[in-house]
Write a protein that holds these residues in place. Structure first.
Motif, short mmCIF file in Angstrom:
data_model
loop_
_atom_site.label_atom_id
_atom_site.label_comp_id
_atom_site.label_asym_id
_atom_site.label_seq_id
_atom_site.Cartn_x
_atom_site.Cartn_y
_atom_site.Cartn_z
N SER A 25 0.43 -1.73 18.26
CA SER A 25 0.50 -3.19 18.29
C SER A 25 1.37 -3.64 19.46
CB SER A 25 1.08 -3.73 16.98
OG SER A 25 2.40 -3.23 16.78
N THR A 26 1.22 -4.90 19.81
CA THR A 26 2.06 -5.47 20.85
C THR A 26 2.97 -6.51 20.21
OG1 THR A 26 0.31 -7.07 21.33
CG2 THR A 26 0.39 -5.11 22.71
N VAL A 33 1.59 -7.61 16.68
CA VAL A 33 0.23 -8.08 16.41
C VAL A 33 -0.77 -7.13 17.04
CG1 VAL A 33 0.87 -10.51 16.20
CG2 VAL A 33 0.30 -9.58 18.44
N CYS A 34 -1.98 -7.12 16.50
CA CYS A 34 -3.05 -6.29 17.05
C CYS A 34 -3.78 -7.06 18.15
CB CYS A 34 -4.04 -5.91 15.95
SG CYS A 34 -3.34 -4.81 14.70
N ASP A 35 -4.00 -6.39 19.27
CA ASP A 35 -4.71 -7.01 20.39
C ASP A 35 -6.18 -7.23 20.03
OD1 ASP A 35 -2.46 -7.02 21.97
OD2 ASP A 35 -2.96 -5.15 23.01
N GLY A 36 -6.85 -8.04 20.86
CA GLY A 36 -8.27 -8.30 20.67
C GLY A 36 -9.07 -7.01 20.61
N GLY A 37 -10.03 -6.95 19.69
CA GLY A 37 -10.84 -5.76 19.52
C GLY A 37 -10.24 -4.77 18.54
N ASN A 98 1.94 0.64 4.27
CA ASN A 98 2.57 -0.31 3.36
C ASN A 98 1.50 -1.18 2.70
OD1 ASN A 98 4.36 -1.99 2.01
ND2 ASN A 98 4.70 -3.31 3.78
N PRO A 99 1.26 -1.01 1.39
CA PRO A 99 0.24 -1.82 0.71
C PRO A 99 0.73 -3.21 0.31
CG PRO A 99 1.24 -0.30 -0.84
CD PRO A 99 1.87 -0.02 0.50
N ASN A 100 2.02 -3.48 0.54
CA ASN A 100 2.61 -4.76 0.15
C ASN A 100 2.23 -5.83 1.19
OD1 ASN A 100 4.51 -6.94 -0.24
ND2 ASN A 100 5.70 -5.53 -1.51
N ASP A 101 1.51 -6.85 0.74
CA ASP A 101 1.02 -7.87 1.68
C ASP A 101 1.85 -9.15 1.70
OD1 ASP A 101 0.31 -8.88 -0.76
OD2 ASP A 101 -1.83 -9.03 -0.35
N THR A 102 3.14 -9.02 1.34
CA THR A 102 4.03 -10.18 1.38
C THR A 102 4.14 -10.73 2.79
OG1 THR A 102 5.32 -9.22 -0.43
CG2 THR A 102 6.36 -11.01 0.81
N LEU A 103 4.27 -9.84 3.78
CA LEU A 103 4.38 -10.25 5.19
C LEU A 103 3.12 -9.89 5.96
CD1 LEU A 103 8.01 -9.08 6.09
CD2 LEU A 103 7.27 -11.37 5.45
N VAL A 104 2.75 -10.76 6.89
CA VAL A 104 1.61 -10.49 7.77
C VAL A 104 2.09 -9.79 9.03
CG1 VAL A 104 -0.30 -11.51 9.08
CG2 VAL A 104 0.34 -12.45 6.85
N THR A 105 3.24 -10.20 9.54
CA THR A 105 3.83 -9.57 10.72
C THR A 105 5.31 -9.30 10.47
OG1 THR A 105 4.40 -11.68 11.75
CG2 THR A 105 2.25 -10.74 12.31
N SER A 106 5.85 -8.34 11.20
CA SER A 106 7.27 -8.05 11.14
C SER A 106 7.65 -7.36 12.43
CB SER A 106 7.61 -7.15 9.93
OG SER A 106 7.07 -5.86 10.09
N ASN A 107 8.93 -7.01 12.60
CA ASN A 107 9.33 -6.39 13.85
C ASN A 107 9.25 -4.87 13.81
OD1 ASN A 107 11.47 -5.91 12.19
ND2 ASN A 107 13.01 -6.96 13.43
N LYS A 114 -9.49 0.17 15.74
CA LYS A 114 -10.54 -0.52 16.49
C LYS A 114 -11.42 -1.29 15.51
CE LYS A 114 -13.97 0.36 20.07
NZ LYS A 114 -13.48 -0.73 20.90
N SER A 115 -11.72 -2.51 15.87
CA SER A 115 -12.60 -3.32 15.01
C SER A 115 -13.99 -2.69 14.98
CB SER A 115 -12.70 -4.75 15.56
OG SER A 115 -11.44 -5.36 15.58
N PRO A 116 -14.69 -2.77 13.83
CA PRO A 116 -16.02 -2.17 13.74
C PRO A 116 -17.01 -2.87 14.67
CG PRO A 116 -15.55 -3.49 11.81
CD PRO A 116 -14.28 -3.42 12.59
N PRO A 117 -18.12 -2.18 15.03
CA PRO A 117 -19.08 -2.77 15.96
C PRO A 117 -19.80 -3.99 15.40
CG PRO A 117 -19.95 -0.74 15.03
CD PRO A 117 -18.52 -0.84 14.60
N PHE A 118 -19.88 -4.06 14.08
CA PHE A 118 -20.53 -5.19 13.42
C PHE A 118 -19.63 -5.70 12.30
CE2 PHE A 118 -23.89 -2.31 14.92
CZ PHE A 118 -24.53 -3.15 15.83
#
Length: 199
Positions: A25-26, A33-37, A98-107, A114-118
């Motif tokens: 991630s960047t 965060v995950c870059d495009g794609g 980490n299966p805990n979805d309390t936070l979307v991003t952290s440090n 890679k995102s799937p082709p479809f």
């Protein structure tokens, strides 16, 4: 191979390589965060695969996230509310999911897949739209490839578009004025391409 990076583009034809299956991630304002794609890793199994990818030498460059490259192996599942959901590096010697979805991003530095082709469209006010990074399928050949992707187990989750996962195969071209242009599921057993752009 030209190691000189003075120019980014030129009129000489170049060869390109396929994007890797995983990517670090960047950081944006302290949030990883995950870059495009690429997208957040959503399972422990995929996190384990990503950890294997890291141990094969795909560790983050020194200075980007650490004075030295990441030297860590897969630890397993760690349920933490102060770390973002997904596959992360603990800053020492562990890569964990980490299966805990309390936070979307952290440090904490994360690994992305890679995102799937479809991807199945999402419904907004009754209209099916393609999410960011995806676009409407524009040919019968690509629709056929997408149908193959569906039959490989990438059927939509029950309840999202159907009470049960989509079990359908590619039918071909169906020119229909009451269906939106593109590759669509007929609601039963067909995936087809509609060249009619009336809607």
């Amino acid at each position: 191979f030209n190691p000189n990076d003075t120019l980014v583009t030129s009129n000489y034809l170049a060869l390109c390589q396929k994007s890797p299956p995983f990517k670090w991630s960047t950081s944006t304002s302290g949030e990883n965060v995950c870059d495009g794609g690429y997208q957040v890793i959503s399972s422990a199994d995929i996190c384990s695969d990503a950890a294997d990818w890291v141990t094969q030498g795909n560790n983050a460059p020194p200075g980007v996230i650490s004075p030295t490259p990441v030297d860590a192996s897969y630890f397993g599942i760690l349920d933490l509310s102060h770390v973002a959901y997904g596959c992360f590096w603990d800053g020492y010697d562990k890569l964990a999911f980490n299966p805990n979805d309390t936070l979307v991003t952290s440090n904490y530095l994360a690994l992305c897949q890679k995102s799937p082709p479809f991807k199945w469209s999402t419904s907004t006010s009754g209209e099916n739209v393609c999410d960011g990074g995806y676009q409407v399928i524009s040919s019968a050949d690509i629709c056929s490839d997408a149908a193959d992707w569906v039959t490989q187990g990438n059927n939509a989750p029950p309840g999202v578009i159907s009470p049960t996962p989509v079990d359908a195969s590619y039918f071909g071209i169906l020119d229909l004025s009451h269906v939106a242009y593109g590759c669509f599921w007929d609601g039963y057993d067909k995936l087809a391409f509609n060249p009619n752009d009336t809607l």
